[in-house]
Design an enzyme around this catalytic site. Sequence first.
Site, PDB file in Angstrom:
ATOM      1  N   GLU A 176      -9.383  -5.491  -4.010  1.00  0.00           N
ATOM      2  CA  GLU A 176      -8.805  -4.454  -3.157  1.00  0.00           C
ATOM      3  C   GLU A 176      -9.885  -3.570  -2.530  1.00  0.00           C
ATOM      4  O   GLU A 176      -9.839  -3.223  -1.351  1.00  0.00           O
ATOM      5  CB  GLU A 176      -7.858  -3.568  -3.985  1.00  0.00           C
TER       6      GLU A 176
ATOM      7  N   SER B 197       0.844  -1.188   0.000  1.00  0.00           N
ATOM      8  CA  SER B 197       0.000   0.000   0.000  1.00  0.00           C
ATOM      9  C   SER B 197       0.887   1.248   0.000  1.00  0.00           C
ATOM     10  O   SER B 197       1.721   1.409  -0.885  1.00  0.00           O
ATOM     11  CB  SER B 197      -0.962  -0.047   1.190  1.00  0.00           C
TER      12      SER B 197
ATOM     13  N   HIS C  76      -7.881  -5.508  -0.016  1.00  0.00           N
ATOM     14  CA  HIS C  76      -6.618  -4.832   0.270  1.00  0.00           C
ATOM     15  C   HIS C  76      -6.081  -5.313   1.620  1.00  0.00           C
ATOM     16  O   HIS C  76      -6.818  -5.382   2.608  1.00  0.00           O
ATOM     17  CB  HIS C  76      -6.885  -3.325   0.319  1.00  0.00           C
TER      18      HIS C  76
END
Length: 472
Positions: free
Chosen positions: A304, A187, A394
Site C-alpha cells: 500500500e 480507501s 494502494h
Amino acid sequence: MDTTPALATISTGRLQGEGRDGIRRFLGIPYAAAPFGPNRFREPQPVAPWDDVRAATAFGPTAPQLPYGGAIGELLGHVIIEGEDILTANVWTPEHSSGAPVVLWMHGGALERGAAALPGYDGAAFARDGIVFVSVNYRLGAEGFSVLDGVPRNLGLRDAAAALQWTHREISAFGGDPERITVMGESAGGALVAALLSRDDTRALISRAIIQSGPLDAQTPEKGGRVTAQIAKLLGTAPDRDAFAALSPETLLDARSRQSAGASPLGGAPGYQLVLDEETLPCSPREVLGGVNTPLIIGTNTDEYRLWFTPDALDRISTLKLLVARLALRIPGRAVRTFRADEPEATTGEIFGRIATDLLLRAPASRVAAARTAPTHVYEFGWHSPVRELRAAHAVELPFMFGTTEDPSWTSLIGGAPPASLAAEMHGAWTAFIRDGDPGWAAYGSERLTRLFDEESRTVPQRRTRGMDLLP
C-alpha cells in the site's frame, strides 16, 4: 456507437438515460439537493421533484477539490465537472432486469478527492454480469468533513447514508432488489462503508459489504478537527458555520493546500477524518464490526505504502526517522525488529512503509476479521505493477476489480499489459459475492485463510503476521 433512449420513473420524476449493448445507463441523478447556498454545511436535503423528463445521460458535477499533486498526480486520474448539484448517483443496469442484486460504490480519495465520473469506475462490467451498479458522489474536504461550531458532524458520511437510503428506495425502478444491496468502497470509500456498516440504521439496508484498503478508525472531534482549526487560523476566521459559509469553496481549497504542504500518512499536517458523533458514528468502526452479522469481504494490498511514498522518499527515510515514528506511534521496538527479521533485505524505508501499511490498514482489517463470526472473506492483492516501482501499491487492485484494465485511464497506474486472467478472476469473485455471498475462497477463520490475488492466485494462511500482531 449507437445508443437508444432508456426510461425510468423514480419518486422525484421521470428520467431518460441511454441503452447500449444490453445495458441501460442513467447518470447524474440527484439523490439530495445541491449542498450550496442555504444548504451549505447542512445535512443533506430532499430533492425537489421535476415535471418534465430529466436527461440522465451525463455525470453530475464533482465535489470541490484540487487535483492530486506531485508523483501521485501522475499516477491517479482526475475529473473536474463544474456545478453545484454534486450529490448525484449513477446507475448501470442490465436491460430487462428485475429483482437483480445491487452494488453501491463509494470512491476513495482521502475524503478530499475523487469522483464517481472517473472512466475506470464504469459499471458496465458489473451490469453485463447481471448486477445493478450504482456509484455516487459525496461532499469532500472542508465542505464534507470540517468540524465546525453550528455544523452537523460528518456531512460527507451523512451524504453516503442518504445515497444508500436513495438506492434502497429507488433501485427497483432500475430492476434492482432493494433487499440485496452490497455496499463497496476503496480507501476513504472503504472507510465510509465501514462507518455505514457500524450504524444500526444504515446497516439494516445492507445485505453484504466490501471494504478495500479502508481505514477503520474514527477520531474524537478534537483530533479530527485539527485540520479545520488550522485552516481557520490560516484564514484568520472562526471555525464556525457562519465564518466558513462566507468563504468560497476555492478559498477553503487554497487554504487546505497551504496547510497540508509536506503531509504524509504517518506525519505532517493533519487531514480530514471521520469523527465520533452520537448521531452519525457513535463508535469507531474497528470496535463494532467484529459483532456485525453482515457478510463481508475485507482486505489490503501488499505494498500500500508505495503509492504514498515515492522511491526517493523511501530512500531518504533513515533509522533515526523510523525511531522517531516508532516512539510517536508507540510501536514496540520488538515489532520493528520482527519486521526486519522477516524481510532482512528490505531497506529502512521499506520497513517504514510496511509498518505504515500494517498499522493503518492491514492490522485493523485482520483484527476485525478475526473477531467476526459472520462470513468474512479476507484478501491480499499482490500483483506487481511495472510502473515506478509501485508493486502492489494502494489502488492498484481497482482496475482488476472493476474489470476495466483495458481502459487507457489506468495505464499510468498499471502499465499497458496487465494480466487479463487476473482481472477476470478478481472481478468474477466480487461479482459472485455480490450475487450470492460466496467469492470462491474459504472464510478467514482460525487458520487466517486469505485469498492472494496475483499472476497465480491462491488461498493461503495470512502472510507476514508476526510483526503485524505486535502493532498497537
